[in-house]
Motif scaffolding. Structure first.
Motif, mmCIF file in Angstrom:
data_model
loop_
_atom_site.group_PDB
_atom_site.id
_atom_site.type_symbol
_atom_site.label_atom_id
_atom_site.label_comp_id
_atom_site.label_asym_id
_atom_site.label_seq_id
_atom_site.Cartn_x
_atom_site.Cartn_y
_atom_site.Cartn_z
ATOM 1 N N SER A 31 0.808 -1.222 0.000
ATOM 2 C CA SER A 31 0.000 0.000 0.000
ATOM 3 C C SER A 31 0.838 1.268 0.000
ATOM 4 C CB SER A 31 -0.933 0.013 1.216
ATOM 5 O OG SER A 31 -1.828 -1.076 1.174
ATOM 6 N N ASN A 32 2.137 1.139 -0.206
ATOM 7 C CA ASN A 32 3.022 2.304 -0.190
ATOM 8 C C ASN A 32 3.573 2.590 -1.579
ATOM 9 O OD1 ASN A 32 3.083 2.918 2.694
ATOM 10 N ND2 ASN A 32 4.142 0.952 2.910
ATOM 11 N N PHE A 33 3.972 3.851 -1.791
ATOM 12 C CA PHE A 33 4.672 4.221 -3.006
ATOM 13 C C PHE A 33 6.084 3.648 -2.973
ATOM 14 C CE2 PHE A 33 1.333 7.413 -2.845
ATOM 15 C CZ PHE A 33 0.953 7.521 -4.175
ATOM 16 N N ASN A 34 6.638 3.453 -4.151
ATOM 17 C CA ASN A 34 7.995 2.934 -4.273
ATOM 18 C C ASN A 34 8.963 3.797 -3.461
ATOM 19 O OD1 ASN A 34 10.614 2.184 -5.195
ATOM 20 N ND2 ASN A 34 9.758 1.480 -7.133
ATOM 21 N N LYS A 35 9.714 3.178 -2.554
ATOM 22 C CA LYS A 35 10.607 3.927 -1.661
ATOM 23 C C LYS A 35 11.742 4.611 -2.418
ATOM 24 C CE LYS A 35 9.723 1.331 2.592
ATOM 25 N NZ LYS A 35 8.491 0.715 2.099
ATOM 26 N N ILE A 36 12.085 4.104 -3.592
ATOM 27 C CA ILE A 36 13.163 4.723 -4.370
ATOM 28 C C ILE A 36 12.745 6.118 -4.845
ATOM 29 C CG2 ILE A 36 14.637 4.482 -6.413
ATOM 30 C CD1 ILE A 36 14.427 1.488 -6.145
ATOM 31 N N LEU A 37 11.434 6.335 -5.013
ATOM 32 C CA LEU A 37 10.953 7.665 -5.394
ATOM 33 C C LEU A 37 11.405 8.714 -4.391
ATOM 34 C CD1 LEU A 37 7.287 6.786 -6.440
ATOM 35 C CD2 LEU A 37 9.036 7.725 -7.964
ATOM 36 N N GLU A 38 11.238 8.413 -3.123
ATOM 37 C CA GLU A 38 11.608 9.360 -2.069
ATOM 38 C C GLU A 38 13.119 9.588 -2.055
ATOM 39 O OE1 GLU A 38 10.385 12.077 0.723
ATOM 40 O OE2 GLU A 38 9.138 10.745 -0.488
ATOM 41 N N ARG A 39 13.870 8.524 -2.321
ATOM 42 C CA ARG A 39 15.329 8.640 -2.314
ATOM 43 C C ARG A 39 15.803 9.599 -3.403
ATOM 44 N NH1 ARG A 39 17.920 3.092 -3.174
ATOM 45 N NH2 ARG A 39 16.292 2.622 -1.647
ATOM 46 N N PHE A 40 15.256 9.444 -4.626
ATOM 47 C CA PHE A 40 15.673 10.324 -5.709
ATOM 48 C C PHE A 40 15.070 11.723 -5.558
ATOM 49 C CE2 PHE A 40 16.978 6.445 -7.947
ATOM 50 C CZ PHE A 40 18.188 6.877 -8.465
ATOM 51 N N TYR A 41 13.889 11.813 -4.982
ATOM 52 C CA TYR A 41 13.303 13.136 -4.729
ATOM 53 C C TYR A 41 14.202 13.943 -3.802
ATOM 54 C CZ TYR A 41 10.304 16.657 -2.575
ATOM 55 O OH TYR A 41 9.810 17.835 -2.080
ATOM 56 N N SER A 94 -8.757 6.812 -8.551
ATOM 57 C CA SER A 94 -9.111 5.491 -8.019
ATOM 58 C C SER A 94 -8.223 5.074 -6.844
ATOM 59 C CB SER A 94 -9.005 4.432 -9.132
ATOM 60 O OG SER A 94 -7.652 4.156 -9.450
ATOM 61 N N LEU A 95 -7.166 5.838 -6.565
ATOM 62 C CA LEU A 95 -6.221 5.449 -5.513
ATOM 63 C C LEU A 95 -6.842 5.604 -4.133
ATOM 64 C CD1 LEU A 95 -2.897 7.079 -6.815
ATOM 65 C CD2 LEU A 95 -3.799 4.788 -7.269
ATOM 66 N N GLU A 96 -6.496 4.699 -3.247
ATOM 67 C CA GLU A 96 -6.995 4.749 -1.873
ATOM 68 C C GLU A 96 -5.807 4.650 -0.909
ATOM 69 O OE1 GLU A 96 -9.893 2.240 1.196
ATOM 70 O OE2 GLU A 96 -9.850 1.743 -0.948
ATOM 71 N N GLY A 97 -5.568 5.750 -0.194
ATOM 72 C CA GLY A 97 -4.469 5.764 0.763
ATOM 73 C C GLY A 97 -4.819 4.997 2.024
ATOM 74 N N ARG A 98 -3.868 4.216 2.517
ATOM 75 C CA ARG A 98 -4.112 3.406 3.706
ATOM 76 C C ARG A 98 -3.203 3.791 4.869
ATOM 77 N NH1 ARG A 98 -5.899 -2.596 1.577
ATOM 78 N NH2 ARG A 98 -7.097 -1.868 -0.217
ATOM 79 N N ASN A 99 -2.441 4.863 4.694
ATOM 80 C CA ASN A 99 -1.669 5.415 5.807
ATOM 81 C C ASN A 99 -1.498 6.905 5.553
ATOM 82 O OD1 ASN A 99 0.815 5.837 4.176
ATOM 83 N ND2 ASN A 99 0.880 3.588 4.160
ATOM 84 N N GLY A 100 -0.968 7.609 6.544
ATOM 85 C CA GLY A 100 -0.883 9.062 6.455
ATOM 86 C C GLY A 100 -0.075 9.552 5.267
ATOM 87 N N GLU A 104 -1.570 11.703 2.042
ATOM 88 C CA GLU A 104 -1.053 13.039 1.750
ATOM 89 C C GLU A 104 -0.558 13.128 0.310
ATOM 90 O OE1 GLU A 104 2.674 15.909 3.117
ATOM 91 O OE2 GLU A 104 2.148 14.146 4.316
ATOM 92 N N THR A 105 0.155 12.095 -0.155
ATOM 93 C CA THR A 105 0.687 12.092 -1.520
ATOM 94 C C THR A 105 -0.439 12.075 -2.552
ATOM 95 O OG1 THR A 105 2.651 10.901 -0.755
ATOM 96 C CG2 THR A 105 2.217 10.897 -3.122
ATOM 97 N N ILE A 106 -1.459 11.264 -2.307
ATOM 98 C CA ILE A 106 -2.596 11.186 -3.237
ATOM 99 C C ILE A 106 -3.327 12.520 -3.297
ATOM 100 C CG2 ILE A 106 -4.843 10.099 -3.662
ATOM 101 C CD1 ILE A 106 -3.597 7.536 -2.376
ATOM 102 N N ASN A 107 -3.546 13.149 -2.149
ATOM 103 C CA ASN A 107 -4.202 14.463 -2.126
ATOM 104 C C ASN A 107 -3.393 15.491 -2.918
ATOM 105 O OD1 ASN A 107 -6.352 13.587 -0.584
ATOM 106 N ND2 ASN A 107 -5.471 14.242 1.362
ATOM 107 N N HIS A 108 -2.067 15.419 -2.784
ATOM 108 C CA HIS A 108 -1.202 16.343 -3.531
ATOM 109 C C HIS A 108 -1.314 16.085 -5.032
ATOM 110 C CE1 HIS A 108 2.190 18.907 -4.485
ATOM 111 N NE2 HIS A 108 2.760 17.899 -5.137
ATOM 112 N N MET A 109 -1.368 14.821 -5.425
ATOM 113 C CA MET A 109 -1.535 14.483 -6.842
ATOM 114 C C MET A 109 -2.855 15.024 -7.384
ATOM 115 S SD MET A 109 -0.224 10.544 -7.136
ATOM 116 C CE MET A 109 1.483 10.164 -7.552
ATOM 117 N N GLU A 110 -3.906 14.810 -6.624
ATOM 118 C CA GLU A 110 -5.237 15.240 -7.079
ATOM 119 C C GLU A 110 -5.311 16.752 -7.205
ATOM 120 O OE1 GLU A 110 -7.960 11.573 -5.335
ATOM 121 O OE2 GLU A 110 -7.615 13.352 -4.092
#
Length: 649
Positions: A31-41, A94-100, A104-110
């Protein structure tokens, strides 16, 4: 707040789903985004620039003598010009966040996808090969780099030519995701034109595992067609910013994060990582209207708009120094024994006492800097250096790089034997560069013969501080409390400093009480039943980790940190003494005459001159547990000397 957008041009679910392809899964497990995204961000636009230019250099045409050209453009584009935008919106909705964090990331995308005009950045290269085999789509062939780049994660295409492969920057196969990390919607596109002039457009989006319609899908989507069970690319007939009609590759990142929309940072990133490639005419980079090439790089690194120009202030970014060192210094060869071979590097070395932080730029043969290497225990020496090896050296350095190609380390090596060899290599590299540092310091700070130093050792060992720390323990007073502490204190035997000095002088150690500490004052000792006089002073040895020194021209600045010792720090005044110590931690008492070496001593807290005697500096103030002095150096002062410090309070 949650945003939902209805796209009028979407007629049915299948039409939307066919623009971006996601593989079906039976259930949601991650249910999480790819952790490598955060590393490169976290690496910012500098990391993004470095990764994409490195990919362009890797794709150079080997038989060509023309430089790789990379054109970087920042701009804005209408949202409706972005291919498959309707499908992107439906998927994000269609995404459903299951943790904080995911919520937050989905809301930012929307929120981000609502803008009509969106930021973008593109990286377009030429004099490169581009990707091969696009017309075959997902062929699973090692010969078709389109299929590897477009549809595989964690896969690095390897060249048949071993020397060419060794010189390439990439190796981990995860750098492609750096472009996704730069987008608010985790979206990127790549336009390709191959040697036959065939043009195709692909793309990826990184979401989370999700439910869409009646099915569950993986987190990664591909901008591609699905023909049977095989992915096939779209022919490139899209907006001008996606156009690529010359051989090579073009990366386009829409919905660019606001923090990445920084032209000045991009220009610095190009020069920081690729100054050697640019100087050697292997690379030309256009950042909007600015051209960075061999003729312009000097003016750019000498421009205060991009770089600090005062050498004394260059403590974090060293590119202007590297450029001058590489262009003005002749290389010297250093050899590093490794297993059954010897690695040979060229070291360009510049000694300049104005330099506050000594660093070695480690460079791959492709011309890309890996890291600003700090030589162990010599990070504040006044030098700057550039280190470059050959093909064999490149192969090994490549094995030591982290995923973002910004550091060599043994940390990620799993094989214990290889890990041990890597540690030994890095240690040997430290030692060999240290020899050059030592040689240059002796050359620029010769011993003038006026101080009797015939029996002193000036060997500058890598473990100087460790040996010095082990030569004495934590200093204690009668009640057993630490006087001066450091991270290394517990490694040493606990013997009072004054007792150790007495042992050196008389061959015995006198102690008193269970603590093993004997108070020894500067006044005459009293009888057994008498009290010591009120003006008696105690002397304490200072751990070297509590001392900072800075040498600039004919001045020396010293700071002593006594905050770890309330008993000492609460004093208002003290006398400062120091003895010479050699590279093995051996102390030489009475060998250093302060009157002959210092013209004046200024107390930085009150601007008063301190009294200089042959063996001590008197009336030094202590403020908030710190001592700060500025010492004027006489011409005979030997800058290579190391000291052990004592205070009397």
């Amino acid at each position: 707040m949650t945003y939902k957008i209805q796209i009028s041009e979407v007629h049915d679910l299948n039409a939307v789903d066919n623009q971006w392809q996601f593989s079906k899964i039976p259930n949601i497990e991650e249910s999480n985004f790819n952790k490598i995204l955060e590393r490169f961000y976290s690496l910012g636009v500098a990391g993004l620039t470095r990764e994409n230019i490195q990919n362009s250099l890797d794709g150079r045409i080997d038989e060509s003598d023309q430089p790789v050209i990379v054109k970087i453009k920042l701009g804005t584009v209408n949202r409706q010009s972005i291919p498959g935008m309707a499908s992107i919106v439906e998927r994000i909705n269609s995404l459903e966040g299951r943790n904080g964090y995911t919520k937050e990331t989905i809301n930012h995308m929307e929120a981000s996808m609502m803008a009509d005009e969106v930021r973008y950045i593109s990286f377009e290269d030429s004099n490169t090969r581009g990707l091969t085999g696009a017309k075959y789509g997902q062929s699973n062939s090692k010969e078709h780099t389109w299929g590897i780049y477009a549809y595989n994660k964690g896969v690095h295409f390897e060249e048949k030519d071993e020397s060419f492969e060794a010189s390439r920057g990439g190796s981990h196969g995860v750098g492609k995701i750096a472009s996704n990390a730069a987008s608010d919607l985790h979206t990127m596109f790549f336009a390709n034109c191959d040697k036959d002039g065939e043009q195709h457009l692909g793309g990826t989006i990184q979401l989370i595992e999700h439910k869409f319609g009646d099915n569950y899908y993986r987190s990664t989507g591909y901008f591609t067609k699905l023909e049977g069970s095989k992915f096939m690319p779209y022919e490139n007939q899209y907006d001008k910013i996606f156009e690529k009609n010359t051989r090579g590759l073009k990366i386009v990142i829409p919905f660019l994060r606001s923090s990445f929309y920084r032209e000045d940072e991009i220009i610095r990133a190009v020069c920081d990582s690729f100054f050697i490639s640019i100087i050697e005419k292997k690379l030309v980079v256009h950042v909007n209207d600015l051209v960075i090439d061999a003729t312009s790089i000097d003016s750019i690194v000498e421009d205060s708009q991009y770089y600090m120009q005062e050498i004394e202030s260059m403590k974090k970014v060293f590119t202007p120094l590297y450029v001058k060192t590489y262009k003005n210094q002749q290389p010297r060869s250093i050899e590093i024994p490794h297993a059954n071979t010897i690695f040979k590097f060229n070291l360009y070395f510049n000694y300049d006492e104005r330099i506050p932080k000594g660093r070695v730029g480690i460079i791959r043969t492709i011309g890309m800097k890996i890291e600003d290497f700090a030589v162990k225990n010599n990070s504040t020496k006044p030098f700057n250096a550039v280190l470059i090896g050959g093909i064999e050296e490149d192969i090994y350095l490549k094995s030591l790089e982290n995923e973002s190609h910004t550091k060599i380390s043994s940390d990620d090596i799993k094989n214990p034997d290889l890990k041990k060899l890597a540690k030994r290599f890095i240690s040997s590299l430290n030692k060999e560069i240290l020899k050059v540092i030592d040689e240059e310091m002796r050359k620029h700070n010769p011993v003038d013969g006026k101080i009797n130093t015939s029996d002193l050792l000036y060997t500058m060992e890598l473990d100087f501080k460790e040996n010095l720390s082990q030569s004495f323990g934590t200093v204690k007073i009668k009640n057993g409390k630490n006087i001066v502490t450091s991270e290394e204190d517990n490694k040493s035997e606990t013997i009072p400093a004054k007792a150790k000095r007495q042992k050196r002088e008389t061959g015995t150690t006198s102690t008193s009480g269970e603590s093993g500490v004997r108070r020894r004052g500067t006044a005459r000792d009293k009888g057994e039943n008498e009290s010591a006089s009120e003006d008696q002073k105690d002397e304490y040895k200072i751990n070297p980790y509590r001392v900072e020194r800075l040498l600039l021209n004919d001045q020396e600045f010293i700071q002593l940190n006594l905050t770890g010792s309330p008993e000492v720090a609460k004093a208002k005044k003290c006398n400062l003494k120091f003895n010479i110590v050699d590279g093995m931690g051996k102390e030489y008492i009475g060998e250093f005459n302060m009157v002959e070496n210092y013209s004046n001593v200024i107390d930085k807290y009150n601007s008063n001159s301190c009294v200089i005697e042959s063996d001590a500096i008197k009336n030094v103030s202590i403020k908030n547990g710190l001592i700060n002095l500025q010492l004027g150096l006489k011409p005979k002062y030997n800058r290579s000397l190391k000291f052990i410090y004592y205070i009397e309070v």
